[in-house]
Design a protein around this motif. Structure first.
Motif, mmCIF file in Angstrom:
data_model
loop_
_atom_site.group_PDB
_atom_site.id
_atom_site.type_symbol
_atom_site.label_atom_id
_atom_site.label_comp_id
_atom_site.label_asym_id
_atom_site.label_seq_id
_atom_site.Cartn_x
_atom_site.Cartn_y
_atom_site.Cartn_z
ATOM 1 N N VAL A 168 0.849 -1.206 0.000
ATOM 2 C CA VAL A 168 0.000 0.000 0.000
ATOM 3 C C VAL A 168 0.877 1.246 0.000
ATOM 4 N N TYR A 169 1.916 1.226 0.800
ATOM 5 C CA TYR A 169 2.849 2.350 0.882
ATOM 6 C C TYR A 169 3.449 2.664 -0.486
ATOM 7 N N LYS A 170 3.915 1.628 -1.206
ATOM 8 C CA LYS A 170 4.519 1.832 -2.524
ATOM 9 C C LYS A 170 3.515 2.400 -3.524
ATOM 10 N N SER A 171 2.297 1.918 -3.463
ATOM 11 C CA SER A 171 1.278 2.413 -4.403
ATOM 12 C C SER A 171 0.973 3.887 -4.145
ATOM 13 N N LEU A 172 0.991 4.304 -2.873
ATOM 14 C CA LEU A 172 0.762 5.710 -2.546
ATOM 15 C C LEU A 172 1.929 6.577 -2.993
ATOM 16 N N ILE A 173 3.156 6.065 -2.847
ATOM 17 C CA ILE A 173 4.343 6.809 -3.282
ATOM 18 C C ILE A 173 4.275 7.081 -4.786
ATOM 19 N N LYS A 174 3.830 6.098 -5.547
ATOM 20 C CA LYS A 174 3.740 6.270 -7.000
ATOM 21 C C LYS A 174 2.747 7.360 -7.384
ATOM 22 N N VAL A 175 1.730 7.498 -6.597
ATOM 23 C CA VAL A 175 0.702 8.505 -6.893
ATOM 24 C C VAL A 175 1.136 9.895 -6.443
ATOM 25 N N LEU A 176 1.820 9.972 -5.286
ATOM 26 C CA LEU A 176 2.102 11.259 -4.664
ATOM 27 C C LEU A 176 3.456 11.858 -5.008
ATOM 28 N N HIS A 177 4.442 11.058 -5.366
ATOM 29 C CA HIS A 177 5.796 11.582 -5.592
ATOM 30 C C HIS A 177 5.846 12.434 -6.871
ATOM 31 N N PRO A 178 6.467 13.629 -6.808
ATOM 32 C CA PRO A 178 6.542 14.512 -7.987
ATOM 33 C C PRO A 178 7.179 13.859 -9.203
ATOM 34 N N ASP A 179 8.181 12.985 -8.982
ATOM 35 C CA ASP A 179 8.857 12.340 -10.106
ATOM 36 C C ASP A 179 7.954 11.347 -10.823
ATOM 37 N N MET A 180 6.904 10.925 -10.140
ATOM 38 C CA MET A 180 6.004 9.935 -10.720
ATOM 39 C C MET A 180 4.759 10.560 -11.363
ATOM 40 N N ASN A 181 4.523 11.848 -11.104
ATOM 41 C CA ASN A 181 3.302 12.465 -11.660
ATOM 42 C C ASN A 181 3.585 13.803 -12.352
ATOM 43 N N GLY A 182 4.657 13.819 -13.106
ATOM 44 C CA GLY A 182 4.946 14.985 -13.941
ATOM 45 C C GLY A 182 5.462 16.199 -13.201
ATOM 46 N N GLY A 183 6.079 16.002 -12.060
ATOM 47 C CA GLY A 183 6.649 17.130 -11.324
ATOM 48 C C GLY A 183 5.663 17.906 -10.479
ATOM 49 N N ASP A 184 4.457 17.413 -10.341
ATOM 50 C CA ASP A 184 3.438 18.089 -9.527
ATOM 51 C C ASP A 184 3.798 17.965 -8.044
ATOM 52 N N ARG A 185 4.044 19.116 -7.379
ATOM 53 C CA ARG A 185 4.446 19.113 -5.975
ATOM 54 C C ARG A 185 3.312 19.509 -5.029
ATOM 55 N N SER A 186 2.097 19.537 -5.515
ATOM 56 C CA SER A 186 0.957 19.967 -4.693
ATOM 57 C C SER A 186 0.615 18.972 -3.587
ATOM 58 N N GLN A 187 1.143 17.724 -3.718
ATOM 59 C CA GLN A 187 0.801 16.702 -2.724
ATOM 60 C C GLN A 187 2.006 16.294 -1.871
ATOM 61 N N GLU A 188 2.995 17.187 -1.782
ATOM 62 C CA GLU A 188 4.200 16.871 -1.022
ATOM 63 C C GLU A 188 3.918 16.692 0.466
ATOM 64 N N GLU A 189 2.972 17.464 0.991
ATOM 65 C CA GLU A 189 2.645 17.346 2.412
ATOM 66 C C GLU A 189 2.058 15.962 2.722
ATOM 67 N N GLN A 190 1.143 15.523 1.864
ATOM 68 C CA GLN A 190 0.569 14.192 2.047
ATOM 69 C C GLN A 190 1.637 13.108 1.857
ATOM 70 N N LEU A 191 2.560 13.337 0.916
ATOM 71 C CA LEU A 191 3.653 12.395 0.685
ATOM 72 C C LEU A 191 4.508 12.256 1.942
ATOM 73 N N SER A 192 4.805 13.373 2.603
ATOM 74 C CA SER A 192 5.604 13.338 3.826
ATOM 75 C C SER A 192 4.902 12.527 4.910
ATOM 76 N N GLU A 193 3.579 12.656 5.000
ATOM 77 C CA GLU A 193 2.816 11.895 5.982
ATOM 78 C C GLU A 193 2.907 10.397 5.700
ATOM 79 N N VAL A 194 2.814 10.026 4.418
ATOM 80 C CA VAL A 194 2.880 8.613 4.034
ATOM 81 C C VAL A 194 4.247 8.030 4.383
ATOM 82 N N VAL A 195 5.320 8.781 4.081
ATOM 83 C CA VAL A 195 6.678 8.317 4.395
ATOM 84 C C VAL A 195 6.837 8.165 5.902
ATOM 85 N N TRP A 196 6.335 9.147 6.644
ATOM 86 C CA TRP A 196 6.407 9.072 8.116
ATOM 87 C C TRP A 196 5.656 7.853 8.638
#
Length: 211
Positions: A168-196
């Motif tokens: 589940v963690y890996k699938s969320l990283i693919k959706v939220l990481h900027p390198d995986m979605n065209g450089g979109d950084r609007s979800q960086e805060e949520q990404l940090s929560e997932v990593v934490w």
């Protein structure tokens, strides 16, 4: 039964009014004892009716005959000198009889939380802190608060193994990481929560290392 006073004095109220009719007013509002002349220009009739001079002077009167006091009253406008803003403010006061409800004072505890930038003290316990799940709600196993929060962030089940949660963690990283979605950084805060959240689960002793 009337009792005669042995000294010949009549102390009744009605007797006093008969002897001293000064200021007596009839049902029509006329002052029976007034000796004034109507203050309307050119009128010589007896002035038995009084009317306030202006909205600002309500205890000083003009005296008129019956005809002219009626004319004066028809033209009377209490709010003649009032602006629209003042009139609106007065109407607002009148709705609550000029006794508006005062805001409740904050308690000492509420003021202390406000100084920390928290308006609702329960915010420190999470978004669902004040919700009562009820008697029939499903209860999970006991976990430390940080790990319970991590499971909620990853939307995982608290009975899953670490490999299951990692998927589940890996699938969320693919959706939220900027390198995986065209450089979109609007979800960086949520990404940090997932990593934490994954960091909490990865080192936890409460989840199985294998399926």
């Amino acid at each position: 039964m009337k009792k005669d006073d042995p000294f010949g004095f009549d102390m009744s109220v009605s007797s006093s009014k008969k002897k001293n009719p000064r200021g007596r007013r009839g049902l029509s509002g006329a002052s029976e004892t007034s000796q004034r002349v109507c203050e309307h220009e050119g009128c010589e009739e007896a002035a038995k009716f009084r009317a306030p001079k202006s909205p600002d002077i309500l205890d000083d009167y003009l005296w008129f005959c019956q005809q002219h006091v009626r004319e004066y009253n028809l033209k009377w406008n209490f709010f003649e000198t009032t602006t629209e803003a003042e009139l609106a403010a007065q109407m607002t006061k009148d709705r609550v009889w000029e006794r508006p409800t005062k805001p409740m004072k904050r308690s000492v505890e509420e003021r202390a939380w406000a100084r920390l930038g928290i308006e609702d003290p329960h915010q420190v316990l999470g978004a669902n802190a004040t919700r009562n799940p009820g008697k029939g709600a499903k209860k999970g196993r006991k976990l430390p608060p940080t790990e319970r929060r991590a499971v909620e962030i990853l939307e995982a089940d608290d009975n899953w193994s670490k490999p299951q949660i990692r998927k589940v963690y890996k699938s969320l990283i693919k959706v939220l990481h900027p390198d995986m979605n065209g450089g979109d950084r609007s979800q960086e805060e949520q990404l940090s929560e997932v990593v934490w959240a994954w960091e909490q689960i990865k080192v936890s002793k409460h989840f199985r290392d294998k399926d």
